[in-house]
Scaffold this motif. Structure first.
Motif, PDB file in Angstrom:
ATOM      1  N   LYS A  31       0.862  -1.131   0.138  1.00 20.66           N
ATOM      2  CA  LYS A  31       0.174   0.045   0.167  1.00 20.66           C
ATOM      3  C   LYS A  31       0.763   1.061   0.035  1.00 20.66           C
ATOM      4  CE  LYS A  31      -3.942  -2.165   2.235  1.00 20.66           C
ATOM      5  NZ  LYS A  31      -4.756  -1.870   3.615  1.00 20.66           N
ATOM      6  N   THR A  32       2.114   1.366   0.912  1.00 22.59           N
ATOM      7  CA  THR A  32       2.902   2.675   0.765  1.00 22.59           C
ATOM      8  C   THR A  32       3.500   2.738  -0.405  1.00 22.59           C
ATOM      9  OG1 THR A  32       3.346   1.953   3.156  1.00 22.59           O
ATOM     10  CG2 THR A  32       4.707   3.566   2.038  1.00 22.59           C
ATOM     11  N   GLY A  33       3.964   1.483  -1.175  1.00 22.92           N
ATOM     12  CA  GLY A  33       4.584   1.597  -2.437  1.00 22.92           C
ATOM     13  C   GLY A  33       3.622   2.497  -3.604  1.00 22.92           C
ATOM     14  N   GLN A  34       2.303   1.674  -3.453  1.00 23.24           N
ATOM     15  CA  GLN A  34       1.177   2.046  -4.406  1.00 23.24           C
ATOM     16  C   GLN A  34       1.135   3.479  -4.121  1.00 23.24           C
ATOM     17  OE1 GLN A  34       0.079   0.052  -6.721  1.00 23.24           O
ATOM     18  NE2 GLN A  34      -1.079   1.421  -7.809  1.00 23.24           N
ATOM     19  N   ALA A  35       0.837   3.925  -2.955  1.00 28.31           N
ATOM     20  CA  ALA A  35       0.407   5.326  -2.390  1.00 28.31           C
ATOM     21  C   ALA A  35       1.554   6.292  -3.048  1.00 28.31           C
ATOM     22  CB  ALA A  35       0.198   5.551  -0.899  1.00 28.31           C
ATOM     23  N   VAL A  36       2.855   5.902  -2.658  1.00 26.04           N
ATOM     24  CA  VAL A  36       3.788   6.981  -3.026  1.00 26.04           C
ATOM     25  C   VAL A  36       4.041   6.979  -4.592  1.00 26.04           C
ATOM     26  CG1 VAL A  36       6.582   6.913  -2.854  1.00 26.04           C
ATOM     27  CG2 VAL A  36       5.283   6.415  -0.840  1.00 26.04           C
ATOM     28  N   GLY A  37       3.866   5.587  -5.254  1.00 19.66           N
ATOM     29  CA  GLY A  37       4.012   5.872  -6.652  1.00 19.66           C
ATOM     30  C   GLY A  37       2.798   6.734  -7.299  1.00 19.66           C
ATOM     31  N   ASN A  38       1.857   6.438  -6.659  1.00 16.84           N
ATOM     32  CA  ASN A  38       0.739   7.395  -7.299  1.00 16.84           C
ATOM     33  C   ASN A  38       0.960   8.734  -7.085  1.00 16.84           C
ATOM     34  OD1 ASN A  38      -0.811   5.122  -8.098  1.00 16.84           O
ATOM     35  ND2 ASN A  38      -1.914   4.885  -6.113  1.00 16.84           N
ATOM     36  N   GLN A  39       1.386   9.202  -5.918  1.00 19.06           N
ATOM     37  CA  GLN A  39       1.880  10.484  -5.591  1.00 19.06           C
ATOM     38  C   GLN A  39       2.776  11.127  -6.552  1.00 19.06           C
ATOM     39  OE1 GLN A  39       0.196  12.418  -3.259  1.00 19.06           O
ATOM     40  NE2 GLN A  39       1.286  14.045  -4.073  1.00 19.06           N
ATOM     41  N   ILE A  40       3.782  10.401  -6.826  1.00 15.57           N
ATOM     42  CA  ILE A  40       4.927  10.714  -7.755  1.00 15.57           C
ATOM     43  C   ILE A  40       4.212  10.899  -8.953  1.00 15.57           C
ATOM     44  CG2 ILE A  40       7.010  10.127  -8.966  1.00 15.57           C
ATOM     45  CD1 ILE A  40       7.692   8.567  -6.341  1.00 15.57           C
ATOM     46  N   LEU A 242       9.739  10.853 -17.535  1.00 15.89           N
ATOM     47  CA  LEU A 242      10.658   9.925 -17.614  1.00 15.89           C
ATOM     48  C   LEU A 242      10.993   9.407 -16.145  1.00 15.89           C
ATOM     49  CD1 LEU A 242      11.938   7.555 -19.011  1.00 15.89           C
ATOM     50  CD2 LEU A 242      14.002   9.076 -19.697  1.00 15.89           C
ATOM     51  N   GLN A 243      11.502  10.611 -15.477  1.00 16.80           N
ATOM     52  CA  GLN A 243      12.051  10.479 -14.135  1.00 16.80           C
ATOM     53  C   GLN A 243      10.876   9.957 -13.333  1.00 16.80           C
ATOM     54  OE1 GLN A 243      13.791  14.248 -13.223  1.00 16.80           O
ATOM     55  NE2 GLN A 243      15.669  13.882 -14.385  1.00 16.80           N
ATOM     56  N   GLY A 244       9.776  10.715 -13.239  1.00 23.14           N
ATOM     57  CA  GLY A 244       8.683  10.358 -12.499  1.00 23.14           C
ATOM     58  C   GLY A 244       8.170   8.944 -12.554  1.00 23.14           C
ATOM     59  N   GLN A 245       7.982   8.564 -13.963  1.00 20.05           N
ATOM     60  CA  GLN A 245       7.458   7.064 -14.281  1.00 20.05           C
ATOM     61  C   GLN A 245       8.615   6.157 -13.734  1.00 20.05           C
ATOM     62  OE1 GLN A 245       4.897   6.071 -15.260  1.00 20.05           O
ATOM     63  NE2 GLN A 245       3.846   8.224 -15.792  1.00 20.05           N
ATOM     64  N   THR A 246       9.866   6.416 -13.977  1.00 22.86           N
ATOM     65  CA  THR A 246      10.985   5.524 -13.134  1.00 22.86           C
ATOM     66  C   THR A 246      10.772   5.272 -11.609  1.00 22.86           C
ATOM     67  OG1 THR A 246      12.666   6.032 -15.238  1.00 22.86           O
ATOM     68  CG2 THR A 246      13.340   5.182 -13.183  1.00 22.86           C
ATOM     69  N   THR A 247      10.667   6.457 -11.210  1.00 26.10           N
ATOM     70  CA  THR A 247      10.649   6.690  -9.661  1.00 26.10           C
ATOM     71  C   THR A 247       9.389   5.878  -9.192  1.00 26.10           C
ATOM     72  OG1 THR A 247      11.850   8.754  -9.709  1.00 26.10           O
ATOM     73  CG2 THR A 247      10.845   8.013  -7.663  1.00 26.10           C
ATOM     74  N   ALA A 248       8.135   6.279  -9.733  1.00 31.90           N
ATOM     75  CA  ALA A 248       6.945   5.618  -9.563  1.00 31.90           C
ATOM     76  C   ALA A 248       7.125   4.125  -9.773  1.00 31.90           C
ATOM     77  CB  ALA A 248       6.033   6.312 -10.148  1.00 31.90           C
ATOM     78  N   GLY A 249       7.726   3.715 -10.732  1.00 31.17           N
ATOM     79  CA  GLY A 249       7.703   2.373 -11.114  1.00 31.17           C
ATOM     80  C   GLY A 249       8.632   1.596 -10.012  1.00 31.17           C
ATOM     81  N   ASN A 250       9.608   2.205  -9.457  1.00 31.29           N
ATOM     82  CA  ASN A 250      10.473   1.788  -8.472  1.00 31.29           C
ATOM     83  C   ASN A 250       9.486   1.322  -7.206  1.00 31.29           C
ATOM     84  OD1 ASN A 250      12.607   1.800 -10.178  1.00 31.29           O
ATOM     85  ND2 ASN A 250      13.538   3.626  -9.385  1.00 31.29           N
ATOM     86  N   TYR A 251       8.651   2.575  -6.861  1.00 28.49           N
ATOM     87  CA  TYR A 251       8.042   2.317  -5.644  1.00 28.49           C
ATOM     88  C   TYR A 251       6.907   1.291  -5.826  1.00 28.49           C
ATOM     89  CZ  TYR A 251       9.952   6.117  -3.006  1.00 28.49           C
ATOM     90  OH  TYR A 251      10.716   6.703  -2.337  1.00 28.49           O
ATOM     91  N   PHE A 252       6.269   0.988  -7.156  1.00 27.55           N
ATOM     92  CA  PHE A 252       5.335  -0.044  -7.307  1.00 27.55           C
ATOM     93  C   PHE A 252       6.000  -1.370  -7.297  1.00 27.55           C
ATOM     94  CE2 PHE A 252       2.840   3.389 -10.360  1.00 27.55           C
ATOM     95  CZ  PHE A 252       2.054   3.671  -9.268  1.00 27.55           C
ATOM     96  N   MET A 253       7.046  -1.489  -7.828  1.00 28.97           N
ATOM     97  CA  MET A 253       7.902  -2.707  -7.723  1.00 28.97           C
ATOM     98  C   MET A 253       8.331  -2.966  -6.295  1.00 28.97           C
ATOM     99  SD  MET A 253       9.030  -4.968  -9.368  1.00 28.97           S
ATOM    100  CE  MET A 253       9.143  -4.706 -11.050  1.00 28.97           C
ATOM    101  N   GLN A 254       8.550  -1.968  -5.448  1.00 27.88           N
ATOM    102  CA  GLN A 254       8.912  -2.298  -4.153  1.00 27.88           C
ATOM    103  C   GLN A 254       7.657  -2.864  -3.327  1.00 27.88           C
ATOM    104  OE1 GLN A 254      10.547   1.380  -2.256  1.00 27.88           O
ATOM    105  NE2 GLN A 254      12.511   1.245  -3.605  1.00 27.88           N
ATOM    106  N   GLY A 255       6.460  -2.142  -3.636  1.00 30.78           N
ATOM    107  CA  GLY A 255       5.007  -2.627  -3.155  1.00 30.78           C
ATOM    108  C   GLY A 255       4.884  -4.023  -3.787  1.00 30.78           C
ATOM    109  N   ALA A 256       5.133  -4.401  -4.930  1.00 32.83           N
ATOM    110  CA  ALA A 256       4.949  -5.737  -5.454  1.00 32.83           C
ATOM    111  C   ALA A 256       5.937  -6.641  -4.556  1.00 32.83           C
ATOM    112  CB  ALA A 256       4.960  -5.659  -6.818  1.00 32.83           C
ATOM    113  N   GLU A 257       6.937  -6.052  -4.412  1.00 30.96           N
ATOM    114  CA  GLU A 257       7.832  -7.078  -3.730  1.00 30.96           C
ATOM    115  C   GLU A 257       7.574  -7.117  -2.218  1.00 30.96           C
ATOM    116  OE1 GLU A 257      11.685  -5.176  -4.258  1.00 30.96           O
ATOM    117  OE2 GLU A 257      11.981  -5.796  -6.474  1.00 30.96           O
TER     118      GLU A 257
END
Length: 325
Positions: A31-40, A242-257
């Motif tokens: 949830k945290t990773g998803q929320a941070v990714g969405n905010q980014i 690009l930076q935002g998508q990359t950073t958001a993707g990292n947080y989404f990935m952390q959430g999935a992990e």
């Protein structure tokens, strides 16, 4: 109750608690990773919108400035046009008159015509000189006693011929000078007017050229600035995206992990609980029938007092007990 059973129950409870904790922790990370990714993503979109808005505002200011400058130049050029119009009008009129003067019958197309003898004799100066001279000759002849003689007539004729010759040459020169003076004056007057028109036209052309060059430069500079601002905004927006998508993707990935880690942790906790129960049951000899192969494989259900039967899946391993029966 045998200690083995107590240990098995403890393993079961510990496994359930551990599994729930691992699952909860995984969900929290997810949830945290998803929320941070969405905010980014939202912040990135706002930044991109801000860049576009700023570029549009800058382009609008530049275009407005160019328009104002060109309007001012147009007003100046209008004043210059009004100032040179009278000179151009004079030049146009003089040029038309000069052209007419050179046409057949015009004042500058005729040639000099010498005066006739009669025209020369008709001049006031000649008539006065003739009268005064003849009287002088007559008095001179009378004083010599020859007034009515042939000598008087001859003297008068000689005087008249000499005066006529001298007077005609003077009349010719006067007529030629008058022709040349009139021709020059007429030509100079018309030429001066034409030259005034040329100067007025030259000034108008210079003003028009300057006006065209400056307005074109202002328009071109504004277009180049708008293009540059648009390009910079697009580049910034693309980089930010690009930076935002990359950073958001990292947080989404952390959430999935985190979710995966929670699932793995939960599965490990259950597996440890099953192993503990199986070990306790085996050491106490409480299996109803058969033996259990730990982990995955073929086995028969295991019965634990107070918890009922624990089914063992032949292919997926043991399933979790649902609590005391």
């Amino acid at each position: 109750m045998p200690s083995a059973i107590i240990g098995g129950v403890g393993s079961l409870v510990s496994g359930i608690v551990g599994a729930n904790a691992a699952s909860a922790a995984g969900q929290t990370i997810a949830k945290t990773g998803q929320a941070v990714g969405n905010q980014i993503q939202q912040t990135t979109a706002q930044g991109q919108t801000g860049a576009t808005t700023a570029a549009s505002a800058a382009q609008g200011i530049e275009q407005a400035g160019a328009t104002t400058a060109n309007n001012n130049l147009a007003n100046v050029f209008t004043g210059q046009t009004q100032a040179t119009n009278p000179y151009q009008t004079v030049g146009s009129t003089a040029t038309s008159m000069l052209n007419s003067a050179y046409q057949p019958g015009g004042s500058l197309s005729s040639t000099f015509t010498a005066p006739t003898a009669a025209q020369a004799a008709a001049t006031p100066g000649y008539q006065f000189a003739l009268q005064q001279g003849q009287q002088a000759v007559a008095r001179q002849q009378a004083a010599g006693g020859q007034y009515n003689s042939g000598a008087t007539g001859k003297a008068l004729a000689n005087y008249t011929e000499g005066l006529a010759s001298t007077n005609y040459q003077q009349a010719y020169n006067n007529s030629l000078n008058a022709y040349q003076t009139n021709y020059s004056n007429n030509l100079n007057s018309l030429t001066a007017g034409a030259n005034i028109g040329l100067q007025g036209t030259a000034q108008y052309n210079a003003a028009a050229s300057n006006y065209g060059n400056q307005t074109s430069a202002n328009t071109m500079n504004a277009a180049q600035y708008e293009g540059s601002a648009g390009t910079q905004a697009a580049e910034y927006s693309g980089t930010l995206g690009l930076q935002g998508q990359t950073t958001a993707g990292n947080y989404f990935m952390q959430g999935a992990e985190g979710t995966a880690a929670g699932q793995v942790g939960s599965a490990n906790a259950y597996e440890n609980a099953i192993n503990g129960i199986t070990g306790a049951a085996g050491s106490s000899g409480l299996f109803n029938t058969g033996t259990v192969t730990q982990g995955y494989g073929t086995s028969t259900p295991v019965s634990v007092p107070g918890y009922g039967a624990i089914p063992v899946n032949n292919t997926l391993g043991p399933t979790l007990p649902q609590g005391p029966s």
